[in-house]
Design a protein around this motif. Structure first.
Motif, PDB file in Angstrom:
ATOM      1  N   ASP A 256       0.843  27.691 -38.281  1.00 46.08           N
ATOM      2  CA  ASP A 256       0.749  28.907 -39.088  1.00 46.08           C
ATOM      3  C   ASP A 256      -0.494  28.919 -39.976  1.00 46.08           C
ATOM      4  O   ASP A 256      -1.214  29.927 -40.049  1.00 46.08           O
ATOM      5  CB  ASP A 256       2.010  29.062 -39.951  1.00 46.08           C
ATOM      6  CG  ASP A 256       3.253  29.269 -39.114  1.00 46.08           C
ATOM      7  OD1 ASP A 256       3.165  29.993 -38.114  1.00 46.08           O
ATOM      8  OD2 ASP A 256       4.297  28.687 -39.448  1.00 46.08           O
ATOM      9  N   THR A 257      -0.751  27.813 -40.671  1.00 38.52           N
ATOM     10  CA  THR A 257      -1.908  27.758 -41.564  1.00 38.52           C
ATOM     11  C   THR A 257      -3.205  27.888 -40.778  1.00 38.52           C
ATOM     12  O   THR A 257      -4.145  28.597 -41.192  1.00 38.52           O
ATOM     13  CB  THR A 257      -1.904  26.436 -42.352  1.00 38.52           C
ATOM     14  OG1 THR A 257      -0.706  26.343 -43.115  1.00 38.52           O
ATOM     15  CG2 THR A 257      -3.108  26.370 -43.285  1.00 38.52           C
ATOM     16  N   THR A 260      -3.774  31.476 -39.704  1.00 40.55           N
ATOM     17  CA  THR A 260      -4.226  32.292 -40.832  1.00 40.55           C
ATOM     18  C   THR A 260      -5.725  32.118 -41.061  1.00 40.55           C
ATOM     19  O   THR A 260      -6.458  33.105 -41.279  1.00 40.55           O
ATOM     20  CB  THR A 260      -3.454  31.906 -42.109  1.00 40.55           C
ATOM     21  OG1 THR A 260      -2.066  32.171 -41.922  1.00 40.55           O
ATOM     22  CG2 THR A 260      -3.965  32.696 -43.312  1.00 40.55           C
ATOM     23  N   ARG A 263      -7.583  33.876 -38.198  1.00 43.32           N
ATOM     24  CA  ARG A 263      -7.530  35.332 -38.348  1.00 43.32           C
ATOM     25  C   ARG A 263      -8.501  35.802 -39.425  1.00 43.32           C
ATOM     26  O   ARG A 263      -9.201  36.818 -39.260  1.00 43.32           O
ATOM     27  CB  ARG A 263      -6.098  35.750 -38.702  1.00 43.32           C
ATOM     28  CG  ARG A 263      -5.892  37.265 -38.778  1.00 43.32           C
ATOM     29  CD  ARG A 263      -4.511  37.593 -39.286  1.00 43.32           C
ATOM     30  NE  ARG A 263      -4.313  37.039 -40.628  1.00 43.32           N
ATOM     31  CZ  ARG A 263      -3.127  36.903 -41.204  1.00 43.32           C
ATOM     32  NH1 ARG A 263      -2.021  37.231 -40.562  1.00 43.32           N
ATOM     33  NH2 ARG A 263      -3.044  36.418 -42.432  1.00 43.32           N
ATOM     34  N   ASP A 264      -8.580  35.057 -40.532  1.00 41.12           N
ATOM     35  CA  ASP A 264      -9.495  35.446 -41.608  1.00 41.12           C
ATOM     36  C   ASP A 264     -10.958  35.347 -41.173  1.00 41.12           C
ATOM     37  O   ASP A 264     -11.795  36.149 -41.594  1.00 41.12           O
ATOM     38  CB  ASP A 264      -9.260  34.561 -42.833  1.00 41.12           C
ATOM     39  CG  ASP A 264      -7.926  34.833 -43.510  1.00 41.12           C
ATOM     40  OD1 ASP A 264      -7.319  35.885 -43.212  1.00 41.12           O
ATOM     41  OD2 ASP A 264      -7.489  33.989 -44.323  1.00 41.12           O
ATOM     42  N   GLN A 289       2.138  36.208 -36.421  1.00 40.83           N
ATOM     43  CA  GLN A 289       1.208  36.892 -37.332  1.00 40.83           C
ATOM     44  C   GLN A 289       0.542  38.106 -36.688  1.00 40.83           C
ATOM     45  O   GLN A 289      -0.375  38.706 -37.264  1.00 40.83           O
ATOM     46  CB  GLN A 289       0.146  35.892 -37.819  1.00 40.83           C
ATOM     47  CG  GLN A 289       0.736  34.732 -38.605  1.00 40.83           C
ATOM     48  CD  GLN A 289      -0.330  33.841 -39.232  1.00 40.83           C
ATOM     49  OE1 GLN A 289      -1.397  34.324 -39.641  1.00 40.83           O
ATOM     50  NE2 GLN A 289      -0.051  32.539 -39.327  1.00 40.83           N
TER      51      GLN A 289
END
Length: 435
Positions: A256-257, A260, A263-264, A289
């Motif tokens: 998950d991290t 993220t 995606r950023d 996500q």
């Protein structure tokens, strides 16, 4: 791979082979040692200078042995067993098919036997299993899938003077950190994987009129993933692709991290270098996500060449790309081997299985050329041989002095209808790229 004091000339004589699964051809002068003890008396093969009557060199006064033993060192239990079991089955199938075609011709039809050891994917067991296989009579070894395990196993094999043909393991350090005279790698190492991935991915996308300018890396944080990461740091910019994010993944964690962060950074492509479970975790986190880059790709990625994993990941991987070793889709014989495997073992024949089978073809060709079950003779043959007819999607296999295959190639796949299809280079492509 450095000079072999036993025979540095023969390691570079490049005897060519065709039809590796059922090798035929002139083998004049390729007979087993006469059994007078001269081939091991200096202790180079770990012997005490005896005459070999215990069968360690497969001979008895010059008579051909009845069998030659191949040791298969793979993860048969644990997290990597889904792939490891099938890799072991590939070794056994190659031996089975050779025996069906008449056995080792240069040894009067001697049969191949395969003994298997379970390293559980654990580095500390790599060398231990290798030694057990050697103690049980193996003349040559193959394995191990996980790079740290293979590193340990090849060093044990080196100390014993028994050749080791790597089935699958990409870390550069295995053959380059220490000079090894008994280890060989038919598949592409990490740097070649990265070279082929960056070049073929960029060319395929741009030649189709699409764009790729940036990439984010998702890699397993062990020597395998680190080696690919380091090589991609050089090869992607060399192909005008900027790395805008790097995310390391620990086995067993969620992603998950990392997703993220990717995606950023918003790269055009996410390049995943992990085992099967890590890629599935990446895709699950992407789905959670609602994130999908323009191109989801894998470099030396087991999951994207595994039909069951592709089905589990579903539409998220459809249209994605992967660079890995491959079964040659243009070869009728390769297709026959795949069908036989799926029928014999009722399991999938993916890229890792194909490369393991090809590695065993190399072993069989070397045994034929050596005309001997003695590890030193087989090692000399491996250092000199060129195997032209194998089932992998790459040119003839022949080894440089450091044990790397001089013609190693990692072709580019695209996931189409949740199947991995080779799309580049052109000589091995089975279909056109789709966008």
């Amino acid at each position: 791979m450095g000079e072999n004091p036993a025979d540095s000339v023969s390691r570079r004589s490049f005897v060519k082979y065709s039809g590796a699964a059922g090798v035929t051809g002139a083998l004049a002068g390729c007979s087993s040692n006469g059994g007078d003890g001269g081939d091991g008396g200096d202790g180079s093969d770990g012997s005490d200078g005896s005459d070999g009557s215990d069968g360690s060199d497969g001979s008895d006064g010059g008579d051909a042995p009845d069998e030659v033993i191949i040791g298969s060192n793979h993860p048969l239990s644990g997290a990597l067993s889904n792939t490891g079991e099938r890799m072991d089955e590939a070794v056994r199938l190659a031996a089975m098919m050779k025996n069906e075609s008449g056995g080792i011709e240069s040894l009067d039809g001697a049969e191949l036997s395969v003994i298997s050891g379970d390293n559980e994917g654990a580095q500390e067991l790599g060398g231990e299993v290798a030694q057990e296989l050697i103690d049980d009579g193996a003349s040559v070894l193959t394995g191990c899938y996980s790079s740290p395990v293979t590193s340990a196993a090849t060093r044990t094999s080196e100390n014993a003077g028994v050749p080791f043909v790597i089935s699958v393991s990409v870390a550069n350090s295995i053959l380059r950190e220490t000079q090894l005279n008994y280890a060989y790698r038919p598949q592409p190492p990490a740097d070649q994987m990265a070279i082929d991935h960056a070049r073929l991915l960029a060319d395929t996308i741009r030649n189709a009129g699409e764009e790729i300018e940036t990439a984010g890396l998702f890699y397993i944080d062990i020597s395998f993933g680190q080696s690919i990461r380091d090589a991609l740091r050089e090869e992607l910019p060399a192909n005008d692709i900027e790395i805008v994010a790097e995310t390391a993944y620990e086995p067993g964690d969620t992603a998950d991290t990392q997703v993220t962060s990717l995606r950023d950074a918003d790269p055009d492509a996410v390049i995943a270098t992990t085992y099967r479970s890590g890629t599935i975790e990446l895709v699950n986190a992407m789905d959670n996500q609602d994130y999908r880059p323009d191109y989801l790709t894998g470099c030396s990625n087991a999951a994207m060449n595994d039909i069951s994993a592709l089905e589990e990941m579903g539409d998220t991987v459809e249209g994605g790309f992967a660079t890995n070793f491959a079964l040659d889709p243009t070869s009728d014989r390769a297709g026959e081997v795949r069908s036989r495997f799926e029928s014999e073992f009722d399991s999938g024949f993916d890229a890792n299985v194909a490369m393991t089978y090809a590695a065993t073809e190399v072993i069989i060709a070397a045994i034929e050329e050596a005309g001997s079950a003695d590890p030193e003779d087989i090692n000399d043959a491996l250092g000199a041989i060129t195997v032209e007819d194998h089932i992998a999607a790459m040119p003839p296999i022949t080894f440089a002095d450091n044990g790397e295959n001089e013609n190693a190639l990692a072709p580019l796949f695209q996931i189409q209808d949740l199947e991995d299809r080779v799309v580049a280079p052109e000589e091995f492509a089975e279909t056109d790229v789709q966008f």
